[in-house]
Design a protein around this motif. Structure first.
Motif, PDB file in Angstrom:
ATOM      1  N   LYS A  70       0.834  -1.215   0.000  1.00 13.32           N
ATOM      2  CA  LYS A  70       0.000   0.000   0.000  1.00 13.32           C
ATOM      3  C   LYS A  70       0.869   1.266   0.000  1.00 13.32           C
ATOM      4  N   SER A  71       1.919   1.231  -0.797  1.00  8.96           N
ATOM      5  CA  SER A  71       2.839   2.368  -0.885  1.00  8.96           C
ATOM      6  C   SER A  71       2.119   3.588  -1.444  1.00  8.96           C
ATOM      7  N   THR A  72       2.460   4.747  -0.904  1.00  6.52           N
ATOM      8  CA  THR A  72       1.889   6.007  -1.390  1.00  6.52           C
ATOM      9  C   THR A  72       2.934   6.875  -2.089  1.00  6.52           C
ATOM     10  N   ARG A  73       4.140   6.355  -2.292  1.00 11.33           N
ATOM     11  CA  ARG A  73       5.190   7.155  -2.909  1.00 11.33           C
ATOM     12  C   ARG A  73       4.876   7.386  -4.385  1.00 11.33           C
ATOM     13  N   PRO A  74       5.303   8.509  -4.950  1.00 10.35           N
ATOM     14  CA  PRO A  74       5.113   8.748  -6.384  1.00 10.35           C
ATOM     15  C   PRO A  74       5.940   7.741  -7.194  1.00 10.35           C
ATOM     16  N   VAL A  75       5.299   7.135  -8.199  1.00  6.18           N
ATOM     17  CA  VAL A  75       5.968   6.140  -9.040  1.00  6.18           C
ATOM     18  C   VAL A  75       5.742   6.483 -10.509  1.00  6.18           C
ATOM     19  N   THR A  76       6.831   6.517 -11.280  1.00  2.00           N
ATOM     20  CA  THR A  76       6.760   6.675 -12.725  1.00  2.00           C
ATOM     21  C   THR A  76       7.427   5.465 -13.368  1.00  2.00           C
ATOM     22  N   LEU A  77       6.751   4.862 -14.329  1.00  2.45           N
ATOM     23  CA  LEU A  77       7.306   3.739 -15.095  1.00  2.45           C
ATOM     24  C   LEU A  77       7.508   4.168 -16.539  1.00  2.45           C
ATOM     25  N   VAL A  78       8.748   4.041 -17.023  1.00  5.77           N
ATOM     26  CA  VAL A  78       9.067   4.222 -18.436  1.00  5.77           C
ATOM     27  C   VAL A  78       9.435   2.852 -18.983  1.00  5.77           C
ATOM     28  N   TRP A  79       8.636   2.350 -19.935  1.00  2.00           N
ATOM     29  CA  TRP A  79       8.858   1.007 -20.498  1.00  2.00           C
ATOM     30  C   TRP A  79       9.095   1.164 -21.987  1.00  2.00           C
ATOM     31  N   GLY A  80      10.259   0.742 -22.453  1.00  2.00           N
ATOM     32  CA  GLY A  80      10.635   0.934 -23.843  1.00  2.00           C
ATOM     33  C   GLY A  80      10.566  -0.333 -24.664  1.00  2.00           C
ATOM     34  N   ALA A  81      10.226  -0.163 -25.952  1.00  2.00           N
ATOM     35  CA  ALA A  81      10.170  -1.280 -26.893  1.00  2.00           C
ATOM     36  C   ALA A  81      10.199  -0.718 -28.314  1.00  2.00           C
ATOM     37  N   ARG A  82      10.377  -1.615 -29.268  1.00  2.00           N
ATOM     38  CA  ARG A  82      10.354  -1.167 -30.669  1.00  2.00           C
ATOM     39  C   ARG A  82       8.945  -0.735 -31.077  1.00  2.00           C
ATOM     40  N   ASP A  83       7.958  -1.553 -30.701  1.00  2.00           N
ATOM     41  CA  ASP A  83       6.574  -1.238 -31.063  1.00  2.00           C
ATOM     42  C   ASP A  83       5.653  -1.730 -29.955  1.00  2.00           C
ATOM     43  N   ARG A  84       4.355  -1.580 -30.182  1.00  2.00           N
ATOM     44  CA  ARG A  84       3.382  -1.878 -29.131  1.00  2.00           C
ATOM     45  C   ARG A  84       3.441  -3.332 -28.666  1.00  2.00           C
ATOM     46  N   SER A  85       3.758  -4.259 -29.569  1.00  2.00           N
ATOM     47  CA  SER A  85       3.784  -5.673 -29.183  1.00  2.00           C
ATOM     48  C   SER A  85       4.827  -5.951 -28.110  1.00  2.00           C
ATOM     49  N   GLY A  86       5.853  -5.090 -28.021  1.00  2.00           N
ATOM     50  CA  GLY A  86       6.883  -5.287 -27.001  1.00  2.00           C
ATOM     51  C   GLY A  86       6.431  -4.953 -25.603  1.00  2.00           C
ATOM     52  N   LEU A  87       5.312  -4.226 -25.480  1.00  2.00           N
ATOM     53  CA  LEU A  87       4.730  -3.936 -24.158  1.00  2.00           C
ATOM     54  C   LEU A  87       3.707  -5.027 -23.885  1.00  2.00           C
ATOM     55  N   TYR A  88       4.204  -6.187 -23.536  1.00  2.00           N
ATOM     56  CA  TYR A  88       3.424  -7.420 -23.611  1.00  2.00           C
ATOM     57  C   TYR A  88       2.472  -7.651 -22.433  1.00  2.00           C
ATOM     58  N   LEU A  89       2.502  -6.796 -21.411  1.00  2.00           N
ATOM     59  CA  LEU A  89       1.572  -6.940 -20.279  1.00  2.00           C
ATOM     60  C   LEU A  89       0.939  -5.594 -19.938  1.00  2.00           C
ATOM     61  N   LEU A  90       0.431  -4.914 -20.934  1.00  2.00           N
ATOM     62  CA  LEU A  90      -0.172  -3.606 -20.689  1.00  2.00           C
ATOM     63  C   LEU A  90      -1.357  -3.687 -19.735  1.00  2.00           C
ATOM     64  N   GLU A  91      -2.071  -4.808 -19.761  1.00  2.00           N
ATOM     65  CA  GLU A  91      -3.222  -4.927 -18.854  1.00  2.00           C
ATOM     66  C   GLU A  91      -2.795  -4.940 -17.397  1.00  2.00           C
ATOM     67  N   HIS A  92      -1.577  -5.408 -17.126  1.00  2.89           N
ATOM     68  CA  HIS A  92      -1.097  -5.408 -15.747  1.00  2.89           C
ATOM     69  C   HIS A  92      -0.731  -4.003 -15.307  1.00  2.89           C
ATOM     70  N   VAL A  93      -0.269  -3.182 -16.218  1.00  2.00           N
ATOM     71  CA  VAL A  93       0.050  -1.794 -15.895  1.00  2.00           C
ATOM     72  C   VAL A  93      -1.195  -1.072 -15.378  1.00  2.00           C
ATOM     73  N   GLN A  94      -2.365  -1.425 -15.922  1.00  2.00           N
ATOM     74  CA  GLN A  94      -3.606  -0.799 -15.464  1.00  2.00           C
ATOM     75  C   GLN A  94      -3.897  -1.120 -13.997  1.00  2.00           C
TER      76      GLN A  94
END
Length: 329
Positions: free
Chosen positions: A224-248
């Protein structure tokens, strides 16, 4: 001749053979220090050598802070006094050799397999978020993979395996079937983020460098962390972000959350309202000043070096840059 390695300012010392590195000798003696790649690339094991003579193997100049040495490549030629960033005694019995069974093997992207492995009945995997295991190949060679699941999911491990041309284990991974077994040893690595810290946290990863970030952020969510978090995830194209639903899931559960996909494909970057370009340029786009932040970066050596340089230019103190480098071998 065996040499003694003393931790400066303490009465703690341990023996080191001339053929061993200082880091290997420390781990054999049950002394844990920060480390990750063990190949002279990531810089996590950097420490001051205050007394004594030594020789170095191959090291990355970019990863070596001024006045420090990488202990994974440092071999003593006399007794030494060292000052690591931190150290602690290892928990007895923490490392385990286990035979894991494949429970599920799915293709998350055209070149990424998600392996779900189960432990033997009654066994639990003890590890910290951000650590990795070693898979033993049939000929005895080993390959390292981060646990993508958080520590509280301890009845199994999840691995994210990119299919690399010529890769020994990645060539086997797509063909693994439920019921197949793998021999592993865990945990390894001392890349960890203080869960009690309230500093803004910037996580930067490329491709399957997402795996240890997933473990870390799932753990923060559990806490239950309240710290500010930023995630930068890099890939060639959208298929490389293979777990976008988990990011939600993190977007819903972490109160101060920002996600920036960094994609080389301009159309995909625009569609996801992300950054068109590399992750190091994305860091510059999302942050003006990192003096009060903490950064966790995971990916290929060149990517990590570029991000490290960008963070230093933005004022990040070097001790708050935590790198987990994926070295293909």
């Amino acid at each position: 001749m065996t040499h003694q390695i003393r931790i400066a300012g303490t009465d703690v010392s341990f023996a080191c053979e001339p053929t061993d590195t200082v880091l290997d000798a420390a781990l054999k003696a049950g002394i844990e220090m920060p480390y990750s790649c063990r190949k002279g690339v990531c810089g996590n094991c950097a420490a001051r050598v205050e007394e004594g003579e030594f020789e170095l193997g191959v090291v990355s100049a970019e990863a070596t802070p001024p006045g420090q040495q990488l202990l994974c490549q440092c071999r003593p030629r006399s007794d030494l006094s060292i000052a690591p960033a931190s150290w602690r005694r290892a928990e007895p019995g923490a490392r385990q050799r286990l035979r894991l069974k494949v429970y599920r093997n799915t293709l998350a992207a055209p070149d990424v397999s998600l392996l779900q492995l189960r432990l033997p009945a009654g066994k639990r995997a003890r590890f910290r978020a951000g650590q990795y295991l070693q898979v033993q190949l049939p000929d005895g060679e080993q390959r390292s993979y981060s646990m993508a699941n958080p520590p509280h999911e301890s009845d199994g491990v999840q691995l994210h395996v990119r299919h690399v041309a010529g890769g020994r284990f990645s060539a086997l991974a797509p063909g693994l079937q439920p019921g197949d077994t793998l021999d592993v040893e865990l945990p390894f690595g001392q890349v960890e983020i203080d869960p009690a810290s309230d500093r803004p946290l910037l996580c930067v990863c490329g491709g399957t460098g997402f795996a240890p970030v997933k473990s870390l952020l799932d753990h923060l969510l559990r806490q239950k962390s309240t710290r500010p978090v930023t995630l930068v995830w890099g890939a060639r194209d959208r298929s490389g972000l293979y777990l976008l639903e988990h990011v939600q899931k993190w977007a819903r559960g972490l109160p101060d959350w920002r996600f920036v996909p960094a994609l080389e494909n301009e159309a995909d970057a625009q569609a996801l309202q992300g950054h068109h370009g590399r992750v190091d340029t994305a860091v510059r786009a999302v942050a003006d000043d990192l003096q009060g932040a903490e950064v966790y970066c995971c990916g290929a050596p060149a990517m990590v070096s570029a991000v490290r340089a960008q963070c230093a230019a933005l004022g990040l103190p070097p001790e708050r840059f935590h790198a987990d480098i994926f070295v293909v071998g």
